[in-house]
Design a protein around this motif. Structure first.
Motif, mmCIF file in Angstrom:
data_model
loop_
_atom_site.group_PDB
_atom_site.id
_atom_site.type_symbol
_atom_site.label_atom_id
_atom_site.label_comp_id
_atom_site.label_asym_id
_atom_site.label_seq_id
_atom_site.Cartn_x
_atom_site.Cartn_y
_atom_site.Cartn_z
ATOM 1 N N ALA A 12 0.828 -1.209 0.000
ATOM 2 C CA ALA A 12 0.000 0.000 0.000
ATOM 3 C C ALA A 12 0.862 1.258 0.000
ATOM 4 C CB ALA A 12 -0.940 0.000 1.201
ATOM 5 N N ALA A 13 2.047 1.166 0.599
ATOM 6 C CA ALA A 13 2.937 2.323 0.642
ATOM 7 C C ALA A 13 3.464 2.685 -0.749
ATOM 8 C CB ALA A 13 4.107 2.066 1.592
ATOM 9 N N SER A 14 3.336 1.778 -1.744
ATOM 10 C CA SER A 14 3.761 2.091 -3.110
ATOM 11 C C SER A 14 2.916 3.201 -3.721
ATOM 12 C CB SER A 14 3.667 0.845 -3.993
ATOM 13 O OG SER A 14 4.494 -0.191 -3.527
ATOM 14 N N SER B 43 2.455 -0.422 14.905
ATOM 15 C CA SER B 43 2.953 -1.500 15.759
ATOM 16 C C SER B 43 3.496 -2.685 14.958
ATOM 17 C CB SER B 43 1.852 -1.985 16.702
ATOM 18 O OG SER B 43 0.782 -2.567 15.983
ATOM 19 N N THR B 44 3.295 -2.694 13.647
ATOM 20 C CA THR B 44 3.812 -3.774 12.809
ATOM 21 C C THR B 44 5.282 -3.530 12.526
ATOM 22 O OG1 THR B 44 1.656 -4.129 11.782
ATOM 23 C CG2 THR B 44 3.584 -4.971 10.603
ATOM 24 N N ASP B 45 6.115 -4.429 12.984
ATOM 25 C CA ASP B 45 7.561 -4.249 12.894
ATOM 26 C C ASP B 45 8.001 -4.086 11.441
ATOM 27 O OD1 ASP B 45 10.190 -4.094 13.909
ATOM 28 O OD2 ASP B 45 10.525 -6.210 13.407
ATOM 29 N N GLY B 46 8.688 -2.968 11.158
ATOM 30 C CA GLY B 46 9.282 -2.752 9.853
ATOM 31 C C GLY B 46 8.358 -2.197 8.795
ATOM 32 N N PHE B 47 7.080 -1.950 9.126
ATOM 33 C CA PHE B 47 6.167 -1.407 8.122
ATOM 34 C C PHE B 47 6.472 0.066 7.868
ATOM 35 C CE2 PHE B 47 1.352 -1.174 6.885
ATOM 36 C CZ PHE B 47 1.714 -0.728 5.618
ATOM 37 N N LEU B 48 6.492 0.856 8.930
ATOM 38 C CA LEU B 48 6.730 2.290 8.815
ATOM 39 C C LEU B 48 7.948 2.696 9.629
ATOM 40 C CD1 LEU B 48 3.096 3.695 9.180
ATOM 41 C CD2 LEU B 48 4.305 3.061 7.091
ATOM 42 N N VAL B 49 8.688 3.652 9.103
ATOM 43 C CA VAL B 49 9.834 4.223 9.813
ATOM 44 C C VAL B 49 9.539 5.698 10.060
ATOM 45 C CG1 VAL B 49 12.292 4.771 9.699
ATOM 46 C CG2 VAL B 49 11.443 2.612 8.739
ATOM 47 N N ARG C 43 8.414 4.277 4.191
ATOM 48 C CA ARG C 43 8.182 2.834 4.122
ATOM 49 C C ARG C 43 9.386 2.103 4.704
ATOM 50 N NH1 ARG C 43 6.761 -0.474 -1.444
ATOM 51 N NH2 ARG C 43 6.626 -2.574 -0.529
ATOM 52 N N GLY C 44 9.133 1.145 5.571
ATOM 53 C CA GLY C 44 10.198 0.394 6.206
ATOM 54 C C GLY C 44 10.643 -0.801 5.388
#
Length: 239
Positions: A152-154, A188-194, A213-214
């Motif tokens: 989705a971050a694309s 809270s999802t590890d590595g999804f967002l920085v 985007r992570g």
């Protein structure tokens, strides 16, 4: 009478989110067959190209960005379409690619197109060839993949707010999401967002933070659409 052409082509389903709605890139055909009708961008594979090179070339050409610098989204092979009657010129096998891109400027039509435009997916009328099926398959792939991946971050620019990301999900799924639940899930999802140090100022209340985007590619657990969320009794769970 059908022609004698036998060729391999690539078609693109280019999706973006504009004004909180899912859009697809369409071209008005400037030559036969289907002169003057709307279609997905596409072209034949050249002798010195493989499929992905054709796809990236067409993506650069049809988005009006010859360098490709602005096209920073996602490109993947969707499927192959080989119905013998799909092209009146002859037997044309088309390999469809799905592209997810951030909002781009108005497109510039390629050399064989009379016009090109971004159109809301839910307002697209009849398309040339079998492109209605290709579009339906591409939209469903996009809706499915953002359930269990971070793609989705694309659709977002390099830096974006959680609200902007939520609006992507809402546009692709055509459903409203609870803002607080969504914020909790994606942060809270590890590595999804920085998180970045930048806050967006000028609005009311607490300034929202910008994120990038992570490194994660998979969401675990997935973030399922409402129609896909069921509990063991077959009922939709509470939000």
């Amino acid at each position: 009478m059908r022609g004698n052409l036998f060729a391999v082509a690539v078609n693109l389903i280019v999706l973006t989110v504009r004004s909180h709605r899912l859009h697809v890139l369409l071209i008005e055909r400037g030559e036969q067959p289907f002169l003057g009708e709307w279609a997905l961008p596409g072209g034949f594979v050249q002798p010195d190209e493989d499929l992905v090179h054709t796809g990236t070339r067409l993506l650069r050409e049809e988005t009006g960005d010859p360098t490709g610098d602005a096209v920073v989204g996602h490109l993947e092979q969707l499927g192959s379409y080989a119905d013998p009657s799909r092209d009146p010129r002859g037997r044309v096998l088309s390999v469809a690619y799905l592209a997810l891109v951030p909002d781009l400027p108005e497109p510039t039509p390629g050399s064989d197109a009379a016009a090109s435009a971004w159109r809301p997916v839910d307002e697209v009328g009849p398309l040339a060839f079998d492109h209605e099926q290709l579009l339906a398959d591409g939209v469903e792939r996009a809706r499915s993949k953002i359930e269990y991946t971070t793609l989705a971050a694309s659709f977002c620019p390099p830096e974006f707010t959680v609200t902007e990301l939520r609006r992507v999900y809402e546009a692709v799924w055509r459903s409203e999401l609870d803002p607080r639940n969504f914020q909790r899930k994606v942060t809270s999802t590890d590595g999804f967002l920085v998180p970045t140090p930048t806050l967006v100022t000028g609005g009311r209340g607490r300034p929202p933070r910008l994120f990038r985007r992570g490194p994660a590619t998979v969401l675990h657990p997935p973030m399922l659409r409402e129609s896909h969320r069921v509990n063991r009794n077959g009922d939709a769970p509470e939000q």
